[in-house]
Every structure is written in C-alpha cells, then in structure tokens.
Design a protein around this motif. Sequence first.
Motif, PDB file in Angstrom:
ATOM      1  N   ARG A  95       0.841  -1.209   0.000  1.00 18.67           N
ATOM      2  CA  ARG A  95       0.000   0.000   0.000  1.00 18.67           C
ATOM      3  C   ARG A  95       0.873   1.254   0.000  1.00 18.67           C
ATOM      4  N   GLN A  96       1.886   1.253   0.840  1.00 24.03           N
ATOM      5  CA  GLN A  96       2.763   2.421   0.924  1.00 24.03           C
ATOM      6  C   GLN A  96       3.406   2.723  -0.425  1.00 24.03           C
ATOM      7  N   LYS A  97       3.914   1.703  -1.086  1.00 22.15           N
ATOM      8  CA  LYS A  97       4.590   1.883  -2.373  1.00 22.15           C
ATOM      9  C   LYS A  97       3.626   2.415  -3.433  1.00 22.15           C
ATOM     10  N   PHE A  98       2.440   1.813  -3.526  1.00 21.46           N
ATOM     11  CA  PHE A  98       1.483   2.207  -4.558  1.00 21.46           C
ATOM     12  C   PHE A  98       0.964   3.622  -4.315  1.00 21.46           C
ATOM     13  N   LEU A  99       0.638   3.934  -3.068  1.00 20.54           N
ATOM     14  CA  LEU A  99       0.131   5.273  -2.751  1.00 20.54           C
ATOM     15  C   LEU A  99       1.181   6.342  -3.020  1.00 20.54           C
ATOM     16  N   LYS A 100       2.429   6.040  -2.723  1.00 21.06           N
ATOM     17  CA  LYS A 100       3.479   7.026  -2.977  1.00 21.06           C
ATOM     18  C   LYS A 100       3.713   7.227  -4.470  1.00 21.06           C
ATOM     19  N   GLU A 101       3.511   6.175  -5.268  1.00 23.54           N
ATOM     20  CA  GLU A 101       3.617   6.318  -6.722  1.00 23.54           C
ATOM     21  C   GLU A 101       2.526   7.246  -7.248  1.00 23.54           C
ATOM     22  N   ILE A 102       1.314   7.091  -6.714  1.00 23.77           N
ATOM     23  CA  ILE A 102       0.209   7.956  -7.140  1.00 23.77           C
ATOM     24  C   ILE A 102       0.450   9.387  -6.683  1.00 23.77           C
ATOM     25  N   LEU A 103       0.918   9.555  -5.444  1.00 21.16           N
ATOM     26  CA  LEU A 103       1.202  10.897  -4.937  1.00 21.16           C
ATOM     27  C   LEU A 103       2.292  11.577  -5.763  1.00 21.16           C
ATOM     28  N   SER A 104       3.308  10.816  -6.152  1.00 25.81           N
ATOM     29  CA  SER A 104       4.372  11.366  -6.974  1.00 25.81           C
ATOM     30  C   SER A 104       3.830  11.864  -8.307  1.00 25.81           C
ATOM     31  N   ALA A 105       2.892  11.109  -8.885  1.00 26.77           N
ATOM     32  CA  ALA A 105       2.285  11.529 -10.153  1.00 26.77           C
ATOM     33  C   ALA A 105       1.453  12.796  -9.958  1.00 26.77           C
ATOM     34  N   LEU A 106       0.742  12.885  -8.830  1.00 28.77           N
ATOM     35  CA  LEU A 106      -0.078  14.071  -8.560  1.00 28.77           C
ATOM     36  C   LEU A 106       0.796  15.309  -8.363  1.00 28.77           C
ATOM     37  N   ASN A 107       2.008  15.114  -7.889  1.00 28.43           N
ATOM     38  CA  ASN A 107       2.921  16.230  -7.642  1.00 28.43           C
ATOM     39  C   ASN A 107       3.845  16.515  -8.821  1.00 28.43           C
ATOM     40  N   ALA A 108       3.715  15.726  -9.890  1.00 26.53           N
ATOM     41  CA  ALA A 108       4.613  15.862 -11.037  1.00 26.53           C
ATOM     42  C   ALA A 108       4.481  17.240 -11.683  1.00 26.53           C
ATOM     43  N   LYS A 109       5.612  17.782 -12.114  1.00 27.67           N
ATOM     44  CA  LYS A 109       5.638  19.098 -12.740  1.00 27.67           C
ATOM     45  C   LYS A 109       5.248  19.045 -14.213  1.00 27.67           C
ATOM     46  N   ASP A 110       5.454  17.882 -14.832  1.00 27.94           N
ATOM     47  CA  ASP A 110       5.090  17.732 -16.251  1.00 27.94           C
ATOM     48  C   ASP A 110       4.696  16.288 -16.508  1.00 27.94           C
ATOM     49  N   THR A 111       4.329  15.992 -17.748  1.00 28.80           N
ATOM     50  CA  THR A 111       3.796  14.668 -18.092  1.00 28.80           C
ATOM     51  C   THR A 111       4.826  13.543 -17.934  1.00 28.80           C
ATOM     52  N   ASN A 157      -7.926  16.152 -20.019  1.00 22.55           N
ATOM     53  CA  ASN A 157      -6.795  15.823 -20.879  1.00 22.55           C
ATOM     54  C   ASN A 157      -5.466  15.662 -20.144  1.00 22.55           C
ATOM     55  N   GLN A 158      -5.367  16.138 -18.908  1.00 20.15           N
ATOM     56  CA  GLN A 158      -4.088  16.137 -18.211  1.00 20.15           C
ATOM     57  C   GLN A 158      -4.144  15.407 -16.873  1.00 20.15           C
ATOM     58  N   CYS A 159      -4.924  14.339 -16.796  1.00 18.21           N
ATOM     59  CA  CYS A 159      -4.961  13.555 -15.557  1.00 18.21           C
ATOM     60  C   CYS A 159      -3.622  12.835 -15.397  1.00 18.21           C
ATOM     61  N   PRO A 160      -2.979  12.954 -14.244  1.00 20.61           N
ATOM     62  CA  PRO A 160      -1.655  12.355 -14.057  1.00 20.61           C
ATOM     63  C   PRO A 160      -1.659  10.856 -13.773  1.00 20.61           C
TER      64      PRO A 160
END
Length: 333
Positions: A37-53, A213-216
């Motif tokens: 859970r920790q690994k998957f949630l952090k991957e999603i959080l990283s995508a939400l915080n991403a500066k670009d695609t 169009n820009q869902c991370p």
Amino acid sequence: MTNHKTSLWKLLSKQAVCIPIIQRDYAQGREGKEYLRQKFLKEILSALNAKDTSGFLTLDFVYGAEADSAILPLDGQQRLTTLWLIHWYLAFRLNLLTTENGISEIGETLQRFSYETRISSREFCRQLCTLRQPSEEELKSGSHSLLNFIRSQTWFYTAWNQDPTIQAMLRMLNGTDKKDVHTNEDITDGIDELLGGHPDLWASYWRKLTSDNQCPVMFYKMTIGSEQLPMTDELYIKMNARGKALTDFENFKADLIEWIYQDEHSGLITDDPDTVSEHQAMYASLLDNGWMDIFWELHTPDGKVDEIYFAFLNRYFFNEAVLMSESMAKLQE
C-alpha cells in the motif's frame, strides 16, 4: 472504444464500473500488505505532484466485459478500487459529495463504481458517496478519526466489520499503526495518513484527477470480445482462476436473492404491487445486514459465522418443506 487510454473519472462519467461476483475481495487493503500500500500510494502521490507529463503514472491495462453500459473488470480490480478510494477521499474532504438537497453530481458519479461480490460491499460504496464532512460538534467530540467517523454512521452495520472488502477499504483509507521493521517508524499505508496533513493540496489534486486531458494517473482500457482482446475459452479459464471460489453459502445467497427479484415471486413477498421493489430490496439487504448481525452474536471462537447462519437457514427451509408436504398429504386424504 476497445483499447484506449483513460482516467477513472472520465470512465465513470461515461459508464458504471462493477466488480463482478467472480472476483476476489479487495486485496490491497489486507493486513500484511502495508508495504505494498505504501509503495502504490506514494507512486500515485508522486504523479499528482509531477511538474510535467514525464512524471505521470500509467497503471497498465484494465480489461473486462461490457454489459448494460457498465464495464465488469476481470483484471485491474485492485488498482481501480484504490484509485476510486483516493477520488472519494478528496471529494469527501472537499465536501463535494453532497449539497443542501442531497447527493451531488460528483457523489452520483462516484456511485457508479460498485462491488457485486457482496450486497454489503456494494451498499458500503454507495453510502460512502452520501457522506458529508464532520460538523464542528463531531470534531470536538473526538470522533473525527476517519475510521471512527465512518463506523459511527447509522447506515454502517456491525456485520460489515466481517466483510473483508469493506475492512480492506477502511484499512486503505485510514492506514495502520504498523512500524517499519528497519526504522521503527510508522508505515504510511493509508490515504488519510498520506494526504490528511496537506489540506492546501486537496483542491489541486482533485482538479488534476478530474482533468479531461491532463490527468496524471491513467490506464489503458480494453474490452473483452473486441478485435484486440477476443474472448476465448483459454482466457475465460485463466480469468476465472484469478478469482476466489465462492462458498456454498455465498452461492446460496446469490441464488436466493436472484429468486427474490424475479417478478413471478413478487406475490409471495408482498400483496401490495406498489411496494414490491421496496420489499425485494429489504429482504436482500436483511440477508447480508440485519439478519447477519443476529448470527454474529453467536459466532465461533475463531470468528466463523457463515456456517451457523447457513445451518439455520437449511433447517428452516427443511422444516418448511416437511410442513408443506404434510399439508399436501392431508389434502389428498
């Protein structure tokens, strides 16, 4: 639309997502899956915080059958459920699920995700989407813990504490107190643990997840039976092998509920034609909720209750059959 990249929000805006009955319970929220859970949630959080695609996350393929304007995922259930819980959490925290007049359009859209494995799981998902933020009084009372707040709702049945999918969802939302074996620090394995301390980012995350169009966080949707994924006997066998075999009791309940909802039996349920659907829903709900609560009080030391419940119903229907046969015999004398 047989093979395309989409987001969960875009998918739910067009069709319902129903986890079919052959699938297993939600597994990512199980005990012992803290690091996953920790690994998957952090991957999603990283995508939400991403500066670009370049930092966006693609959750591979989600494929399933389509029926009655709904998709029934045969692969991707776990990822979809976790992603749905994140959407729900942000909408709940931003108080977007309800309006003064009831459920909002956002709440209705989220209600298009459901579990068909158990009535209780389906009803839990539906009720979550009607939940409002705690009031000031509730916050002061100390019941503002997400887990306690959900369990304190009048619609939350005691028996739901025995539904593995519901408990897994609550664990994914709330997290656990498990410590890392190396650092002895708390494992951040819950959505509330990860996002709860950053209310200033909730609105931004919600806008990104619901962007056209820009869902991370996206995935590829494939439809079984299409040219890209034809339905074969081999695929059917493999997909069924991934699911969890239903117990005799679960099969019995499914058959009984199907029988209740058949029009030809409505006269046996109620003699008021205007309340047939209401009574059908009531009996279906009682099987997994009210009546289950009664038998839960008699559960075995190792927590088993289905066997007791099933034994009672077997004896009840057997006695009814005996009485009916005796009555028929007397009429024929």
